[in-house]
Design an enzyme around this catalytic site. Structure first.
Site, short mmCIF file in Angstrom:
data_model
loop_
_atom_site.label_atom_id
_atom_site.label_comp_id
_atom_site.label_asym_id
_atom_site.label_seq_id
_atom_site.Cartn_x
_atom_site.Cartn_y
_atom_site.Cartn_z
N CYS A 5 -11.03 -0.58 5.43
CA CYS A 5 -12.09 0.27 5.52
C CYS A 5 -11.67 1.80 5.45
O CYS A 5 -10.50 2.03 5.76
CB CYS A 5 -13.12 0.17 6.62
SG CYS A 5 -13.49 -1.62 6.98
N CYS A 388 0.98 1.76 10.13
CA CYS A 388 1.32 0.64 9.00
C CYS A 388 2.20 1.22 7.93
O CYS A 388 1.78 2.39 7.13
CB CYS A 388 -0.02 0.27 8.43
SG CYS A 388 0.13 -0.95 7.04
N SER A 435 -0.51 2.98 -8.46
CA SER A 435 0.39 3.42 -7.34
C SER A 435 2.17 3.25 -7.56
O SER A 435 2.85 3.58 -6.89
CB SER A 435 -0.05 2.56 -6.18
OG SER A 435 -0.22 1.01 -6.38
N ASP A 497 6.78 -1.18 -9.82
CA ASP A 497 5.62 -1.58 -9.12
C ASP A 497 5.69 -1.24 -7.62
O ASP A 497 6.80 -1.59 -7.17
CB ASP A 497 4.87 -2.75 -9.40
CG ASP A 497 3.33 -2.96 -9.24
OD1 ASP A 497 2.87 -1.93 -8.85
OD2 ASP A 497 2.94 -3.95 -9.55
N ASP A 498 4.83 -1.09 -6.91
CA ASP A 498 4.80 -0.84 -5.59
C ASP A 498 4.80 -1.92 -4.75
O ASP A 498 5.74 -2.08 -3.60
CB ASP A 498 3.37 -0.02 -5.03
CG ASP A 498 2.20 -0.72 -5.31
OD1 ASP A 498 1.93 -1.80 -4.31
OD2 ASP A 498 1.49 -0.68 -6.15
N CYS A 534 -0.74 -10.22 7.92
CA CYS A 534 -1.10 -9.06 8.51
C CYS A 534 -2.29 -9.56 9.22
O CYS A 534 -3.20 -10.27 8.59
CB CYS A 534 -1.32 -7.89 7.80
SG CYS A 534 -1.84 -6.64 8.74
N CYS A 585 4.63 -0.08 11.78
CA CYS A 585 4.41 -1.48 11.73
C CYS A 585 4.90 -1.95 10.29
O CYS A 585 4.46 -1.79 9.26
CB CYS A 585 2.99 -1.87 11.98
SG CYS A 585 2.77 -3.68 11.86
#
Length: 613
Positions: A5, A388, A435, A497-498, A534, A585
């Protein structure tokens, strides 16, 4: 994998806070595309509007223009383990006292089932962990009311050692009558607005304790304060409600006084203060602040929250700071004209606010007409910053500032280190939009291989990463990306790519490049292999869904049909972020979880009862 969110809050007297919230949510749209909503207060009532869809789908000029006030919070959502449905849209509202409160949550609790059981809630009573938090806060507010003698803003003084005596409430006025919206079709059976005054509160078209709802009228313009707006755009016309007289304050403990610089009392006995967490001089945040102090220490997992009552805005992060939250200011430092809370700093830029600082792990910020005040609700031993690490890799916008650095620069450095880590002879470097592009630019600069465009992105399609369902994700890649064939044919191409989650995007991209005549395809990934689920707000609930969980790098390369494959090492990822001493994290990469979780138990809970943000 998908982010949970985005949250936003603003208190700015004299400004159009509904429009500011719309703009802030629009800047955070990348964090969630399933539903959007906002709650707005004019000082007497809180009106909540929320629905499924993008920010621009839920809100239009007519809706925003009918949301007057000086204070608002907003939320844009993607579900983690629960259903994508209207009842889980936020902000969550509870009618309590003179106007109630609203809550927006980014993250995911790991002890939802335990908290619900402790509170005596039956399975299915709450729809999400955010809903559970609202219920717990409502219960805590009821306790505060039983101690102070009223639900309104209790006297919260500083300094003091023992609880004092609550003040006597003055006589209430008469609430303005509800207005009826314009003509239209049948209203939706789900109301999302809210009005409360003197015990009259509504949060659905069926009405709540205090009065019955009137006729639902759909499609018309929003009425005056207190009208309810359902998902279908309907407006609920309710009866006029008299506020009545305010209750007389009784002796106060936690519900009344908060001692300055020292202990805050629990609701034990009238006028008694007992040991608690020092508030650095007393927040003066009213009953909701007292309720937050009682509820928050019991929460486990990830939570960045924005909350509001009719007069104040609240922001809080869990003691690990797993999800981001920052504070911004309107106007100069010596004459602030308002304050903003947001998941990411670009939302501040969009509304014209200056970045002040990140809200710290374990910090509660209370903002009212006098500006922001803060307190640590956890001890120093409990505070362990663990932002994170995937915020830097993928989630955050490239123009966001995290740990004092712009994310774009960190992603570019990831590409540079990746080029050093695994060189390859090639004719062109290309990034997978969006990204993957900064890392591709860095790879090109360090390797000396020209950067070029290989894919065209349809900018009217959202992120496939946060598209529900595997089949939808696979089809979404083809709809979103299309190859530039003349720029690809005959070339040895490095694709950057990420991350690789399920491999859906990468497999489709490689197939398109080979169909377009690429001589070789070398995949470079600017993060380590993602091999663990996660439970802190990213939807990776099952390890078997992750391509790297049970495959070697060579096996993944074969599955994706690439000529070579290299992942950035965790050491180089941390080096690229360039935040010495900062905590992260990295549980999804290492399996080391900063907040203990029981994987089998959480999977059982997720299957039986949604625990989403």
């Amino acid at each position: 994998m998908k982010e949970a969110c985005g949250v936003f809050g603003v208190i700015a007297p004299g400004r159009d806070v509904a429009q500011l919230t719309f703009d802030g949510l629009y800047a955070l749209q990348h964090r969630g595309q399933e539903s959007a909503g906002m709650a707005v207060s004019d000082g007497r009532a809180i009106t909540v509007v929320k629905d499924m869809g993008l920010v621009t789908t839920v809100f239009d000029e007519r809706t925003i223009s009918c949301l007057p006030g000086d204070l608002a919070i907003g939320h844009t959502r993607y579900s983690t383990t629960g259903a994508s449905e209207w009842r889980n849209a936020q902000p969550v509202f509870r009618a309590a006292g003179t106007a109630g409160f609203a809550l927006g949550h980014n993250g995911n609790l790991t002890n939802t089932a335990e908290l619900a059981e402790r509170a005596g809630m039956l399975p299915g009573v709450v729809a999400s962990d955010s809903d559970l938090m609202a219920e717990l806060l409502h219960e805590a507010l009821s306790v505060a009311a039983s101690v102070t003698g009223h639900f309104g803003d209790s006297q919260i003084r500083s300094p003091g050692g023992t609880g004092g005596t609550g003040g006597t409430g003055g006589p209430g006025g008469t609430c303005a009558p509800h207005k009826t919206g314009g003509p239209g079709g049948t209203g939706s059976p789900h109301g999302t607005g809210a009005h409360a005054g003197g015990g009259y509160g509504l949060d659905s078209t069926t009405g709540a304790a205090g009065g019955a709802a009137g006729t639902a009228v759909g499609g018309g313009a929003l009425g005056a304060r207190g009208d309810l707006v359902g998902p279908g755009g309907g407006v609920v016309d309710g009866p006029e409600a008299a506020c009545g007289s305010a209750a007389t304050g009784g002796s106060a403990s936690a519900g009344g006084d908060v001692t300055g610089g020292g202990a805050a009392s629990e609701a034990l006995a009238p006028g008694v203060g007992t040991g608690g967490v020092g508030l650095g001089g007393g927040l003066g945040g009213g009953p909701l602040e007292v309720a937050l102090r009682r509820v928050l220490p019991d929460l486990r997992g990830a939570f960045s929250l924005v909350l509001m009552d009719e007069h104040r805005m609240f922001g809080v992060r869990d003691p690990n700071g797993l999800r981001p939250l920052c504070l911004g200011r309107f106007g100069p430092p010596d004459a602030p004209a308002g304050w903003v809370l947001a998941s990411e700093s670009p939302a501040l830029d969009v509304v014209g606010a200056a970045f002040v600082r990140d809200v710290g792990p374990g910090e509660l910020v209370v903002v009212d007409g006098d500006g922001p005040r803060s307190a640590q609700l956890w001890s120093d031993q409990q505070i362990e910053p663990r932002l994170c690490i995937f915020e830097f890799v993928y989630f955050a916008r490239p123009d966001a500032r995290l740990y004092g650095h712009e994310v774009h620069g960190a992603r570019r450095r990831m590409g540079e280190l990746l080029a050093t880590q695994r060189p390859v002879d090639a004719d062109m470097v290309m990034g997978v939009p969006e990204s993957g592009v900064p890392a591709a630019e860095g790879y090109s600069r360090r390797s000396g291989i020209p950067y070029g465009q290989g894919l065209v992105k349809n900018r009217y399609i959202g992120r496939t990463f946060i598209t529900p369902g595997q089949a939808a994700r696979a089809a979404g890649v083809r709809r979103k990306l299309n190859p530039l064939r003349e720029n690809i044919a005959g070339k040895r191409i490095v694709v950057v790519d990420d991350s690789v989650v399920r491999g859906t995007t990468q497999r489709a991209v490689v197939a398109m490049l080979r169909e377009s005549g690429a001589a070789e395809v070398h995949l470079r990934v600017s993060s380590p292999p993602l091999a663990w689920p996660c439970f802190y707000g990213i939807d990776i609930p099952k390890r078997e869904q992750l391509l790297a969980s049970e495959r070697s790098v060579a096996e993944i390369a074969q599955y994706l049909n690439v000529d070579s494959l290299e992942y950035l090492s965790l050491e180089n990822l941390v080096q690229a972020i360039d935040a010495p001493g900062a905590g992260f994290c990295d549980a999804c990469l290492t399996g080391s979880y900063p907040v203990p979780v029981s994987l089998p138990a959480l999977r059982t809970v997720a299957a039986a009862s949604p625990v989403v943000a």
